[in-house]
Design a protein around this motif. Structure first.
Motif, PDB file in Angstrom:
ATOM      1  N   ALA A   1     -66.910  64.204 -16.640  1.00 39.37           N
ATOM      2  CA  ALA A   1     -65.872  63.790 -15.679  1.00 39.37           C
ATOM      3  C   ALA A   1     -64.502  63.773 -16.348  1.00 39.37           C
ATOM      4  N   GLU A   2     -64.450  63.235 -17.566  1.00 44.12           N
ATOM      5  CA  GLU A   2     -63.189  63.171 -18.314  1.00 44.12           C
ATOM      6  C   GLU A   2     -62.680  64.582 -18.640  1.00 44.12           C
ATOM      7  N   GLU A   3     -63.559  65.441 -19.134  1.00 39.60           N
ATOM      8  CA  GLU A   3     -63.177  66.818 -19.495  1.00 39.60           C
ATOM      9  C   GLU A   3     -62.629  67.594 -18.299  1.00 39.60           C
ATOM     10  N   LEU A   4     -63.240  67.374 -17.119  1.00 35.08           N
ATOM     11  CA  LEU A   4     -62.854  68.122 -15.921  1.00 35.08           C
ATOM     12  C   LEU A   4     -61.807  67.404 -15.082  1.00 35.08           C
ATOM     13  N   ASP A   5     -61.434  66.200 -15.513  1.00 36.98           N
ATOM     14  CA  ASP A   5     -60.450  65.383 -14.795  1.00 36.98           C
ATOM     15  C   ASP A   5     -60.884  65.148 -13.346  1.00 36.98           C
ATOM     16  N   ILE A   6     -62.153  64.721 -13.188  1.00 32.94           N
ATOM     17  CA  ILE A   6     -62.706  64.380 -11.885  1.00 32.94           C
ATOM     18  C   ILE A   6     -63.354  63.004 -11.988  1.00 32.94           C
ATOM     19  N   SER A   7     -63.695  62.427 -10.851  1.00 27.00           N
ATOM     20  CA  SER A   7     -64.337  61.114 -10.876  1.00 27.00           C
ATOM     21  C   SER A   7     -65.764  61.235 -11.403  1.00 27.00           C
ATOM     22  N   ALA A   8     -66.286  60.127 -11.894  1.00 27.25           N
ATOM     23  CA  ALA A   8     -67.670  60.103 -12.377  1.00 27.25           C
ATOM     24  C   ALA A   8     -68.626  60.440 -11.233  1.00 27.25           C
ATOM     25  N   ALA A   9     -68.330  59.960 -10.031  1.00 23.71           N
ATOM     26  CA  ALA A   9     -69.182  60.243  -8.868  1.00 23.71           C
ATOM     27  C   ALA A   9     -69.202  61.739  -8.551  1.00 23.71           C
ATOM     28  N   ALA A  10     -68.027  62.382  -8.630  1.00 24.28           N
ATOM     29  CA  ALA A  10     -67.951  63.829  -8.362  1.00 24.28           C
ATOM     30  C   ALA A  10     -68.723  64.611  -9.429  1.00 24.28           C
ATOM     31  N   ALA A  11     -68.616  64.175 -10.673  1.00 23.99           N
ATOM     32  CA  ALA A  11     -69.336  64.843 -11.759  1.00 23.99           C
ATOM     33  C   ALA A  11     -70.841  64.711 -11.547  1.00 23.99           C
ATOM     34  N   THR A  12     -71.294  63.509 -11.219  1.00 22.32           N
ATOM     35  CA  THR A  12     -72.727  63.276 -11.008  1.00 22.32           C
ATOM     36  C   THR A  12     -73.248  64.110  -9.848  1.00 22.32           C
ATOM     37  N   LYS A  13     -72.490  64.199  -8.775  1.00 24.75           N
ATOM     38  CA  LYS A  13     -72.896  64.995  -7.610  1.00 24.75           C
ATOM     39  C   LYS A  13     -73.038  66.474  -7.987  1.00 24.75           C
ATOM     40  N   ALA A  14     -72.054  66.997  -8.714  1.00 19.68           N
ATOM     41  CA  ALA A  14     -72.092  68.404  -9.133  1.00 19.68           C
ATOM     42  C   ALA A  14     -73.253  68.652 -10.095  1.00 19.68           C
ATOM     43  N   ILE A  15     -73.476  67.723 -11.009  1.00 17.56           N
ATOM     44  CA  ILE A  15     -74.575  67.856 -11.968  1.00 17.56           C
ATOM     45  C   ILE A  15     -75.909  67.891 -11.232  1.00 17.56           C
ATOM     46  N   LYS A  16     -76.083  67.002 -10.271  1.00 14.36           N
ATOM     47  CA  LYS A  16     -77.335  66.957  -9.498  1.00 14.36           C
ATOM     48  C   LYS A  16     -77.565  68.271  -8.746  1.00 14.36           C
ATOM     49  N   ARG A  17     -76.501  68.814  -8.147  1.00 18.13           N
ATOM     50  CA  ARG A  17     -76.629  70.086  -7.419  1.00 18.13           C
ATOM     51  C   ARG A  17     -77.015  71.229  -8.361  1.00 18.13           C
ATOM     52  N   LEU A  18     -76.377  71.281  -9.513  1.00 17.25           N
ATOM     53  CA  LEU A  18     -76.677  72.340 -10.475  1.00 17.25           C
ATOM     54  C   LEU A  18     -78.064  72.155 -11.099  1.00 17.25           C
ATOM     55  N   GLU A  19     -78.482  70.913 -11.221  1.00 20.52           N
ATOM     56  CA  GLU A  19     -79.828  70.646 -11.717  1.00 20.52           C
ATOM     57  C   GLU A  19     -80.860  71.110 -10.680  1.00 20.52           C
ATOM     58  N   LYS A  20     -80.604  70.798  -9.422  1.00 21.66           N
ATOM     59  CA  LYS A  20     -81.501  71.212  -8.338  1.00 21.66           C
ATOM     60  C   LYS A  20     -81.587  72.733  -8.242  1.00 21.66           C
ATOM     61  N   ALA A  21     -80.475  73.406  -8.517  1.00 25.64           N
ATOM     62  CA  ALA A  21     -80.436  74.878  -8.486  1.00 25.64           C
ATOM     63  C   ALA A  21     -81.101  75.493  -9.718  1.00 25.64           C
ATOM     64  N   GLY A  22     -81.440  74.666 -10.697  1.00 25.63           N
ATOM     65  CA  GLY A  22     -82.139  75.149 -11.885  1.00 25.63           C
ATOM     66  C   GLY A  22     -81.242  75.627 -13.014  1.00 25.63           C
ATOM     67  N   TYR A  23     -79.932  75.315 -12.957  1.00 24.98           N
ATOM     68  CA  TYR A  23     -79.000  75.792 -13.975  1.00 24.98           C
ATOM     69  C   TYR A  23     -78.861  74.846 -15.160  1.00 24.98           C
ATOM     70  N   LEU A  24     -79.183  73.576 -14.967  1.00 20.18           N
ATOM     71  CA  LEU A  24     -79.059  72.626 -16.056  1.00 20.18           C
ATOM     72  C   LEU A  24     -80.101  71.530 -15.917  1.00 20.18           C
ATOM     73  N   HIS A  25     -80.201  70.725 -16.958  1.00 15.09           N
ATOM     74  CA  HIS A  25     -81.109  69.578 -16.906  1.00 15.09           C
ATOM     75  C   HIS A  25     -80.493  68.410 -17.661  1.00 15.09           C
ATOM     76  N   ARG A  26     -80.937  67.231 -17.263  1.00 14.13           N
ATOM     77  CA  ARG A  26     -80.481  66.008 -17.926  1.00 14.13           C
ATOM     78  C   ARG A  26     -81.596  65.492 -18.826  1.00 14.13           C
ATOM     79  N   GLN A  27     -81.165  64.895 -19.914  1.00 13.69           N
ATOM     80  CA  GLN A  27     -82.124  64.376 -20.888  1.00 13.69           C
ATOM     81  C   GLN A  27     -81.605  63.032 -21.379  1.00 13.69           C
ATOM     82  N   ALA A  28     -82.501  62.049 -21.466  1.00  7.99           N
ATOM     83  CA  ALA A  28     -82.098  60.720 -21.945  1.00  7.99           C
ATOM     84  C   ALA A  28     -81.601  60.813 -23.384  1.00  7.99           C
TER      85      ALA A  28
END
Length: 146
Positions: free
Chosen positions: A56-83
Motif C-alpha cells: 500500500a505504501e509503495e503504491l500510494d494506496i490505502s491498505a484496504a485497496a491493496a488488500t482487495k487487489a491482492i485478493k483478486r490477483l490471488e484468486k486469479a492465480g497470479y500471486l499467493h500470501r504466506q504467513a
C-alpha cells in the motif's frame, strides 16, 4: 492572452493523465489485468515478500485497496500470501509461476505506453519534463488542499 479554461496547464495536465490512464487500461486489458494490478505485480516481482501495508505504501494506496487487489490477483492465480515466519499475523506476498510469466508482458506494455506518450520528445526534453513533474508533486505533497 485570452483565458481558455480547457487550455490551462492544469487542465491539460489532467486531460493528459486521464488519456494516459485510458490507454494504460487498454494495454493492460491485453494482459487480462487492470492498470493497478499490473503495477502491483511489477512491485512484487521487484520486491518479493512485501507485506500488505508495505505494498500500500509503495503504491500510494490505502491498505484496504491493496488488500482487495491482492485478493483478486490471488484468486486469479497470479500471486499467493504466506504467513511471516517471525510473526504469523503478518502475511507476505509472492508471485506464483503464472504471475512471473506475466511480468515481461506487463513491462512491454508499459514500455509501449511510454513510447506512445512521449513520442517526439528528446531525452533532454524528457529530463526537463521529469524535473517539472517532480517539482509539481513536491509542491502538491507539501501543501495538500484543505
Amino acid at each position: 492572452m485570452n483565458y481558455q479554461p480547457n487550455r490551462t496547464i492544469g487542465h491539460l495536465l489532467m486531460q493528459s493523465c486521464r488519456s494516459r490512464a485510458k490507454n494504460a487500461d487498454r494495454i493492460m486489458e491485453r494482459c487480462k489485468l487492470f492498470r493497478g494490478q499490473g503495477i502491483l505485480l511489477l512491485t512484487i516481482a521487484k520486491q518479493p515478500g512485501l507485506t500488505h501495508s508495505k505494498i500500500a505504501e509503495e503504491l500510494d494506496i490505502s491498505a484496504a485497496a491493496a488488500t482487495k487487489a491482492i485478493k483478486r490477483l490471488e484468486k486469479a492465480g497470479y500471486l499467493h500470501r504466506q504467513a511471516d515466519m517471525q510473526d504469523e499475523r503478518i502475511s507476505r506476498v509472492f508471485l506464483r509461476e503464472e504471475g512471473v510469466a506475466l511480468i515481461e508482458q506487463i513491462k512491454r506494455a508499459f514500455k509501449k505506453l511510454d513510447a506512445m506518450t512521449f513520442r517526439g520528445f528528446s531525452d533532454e526534453e524528457l529530463k526537463v519534463f521529469q524535473g517539472y513533474l517532480e517539482r509539481i508533486l513536491a509542491n502538491l505533497d507539501e501543501n495538500p488542499s484543505d
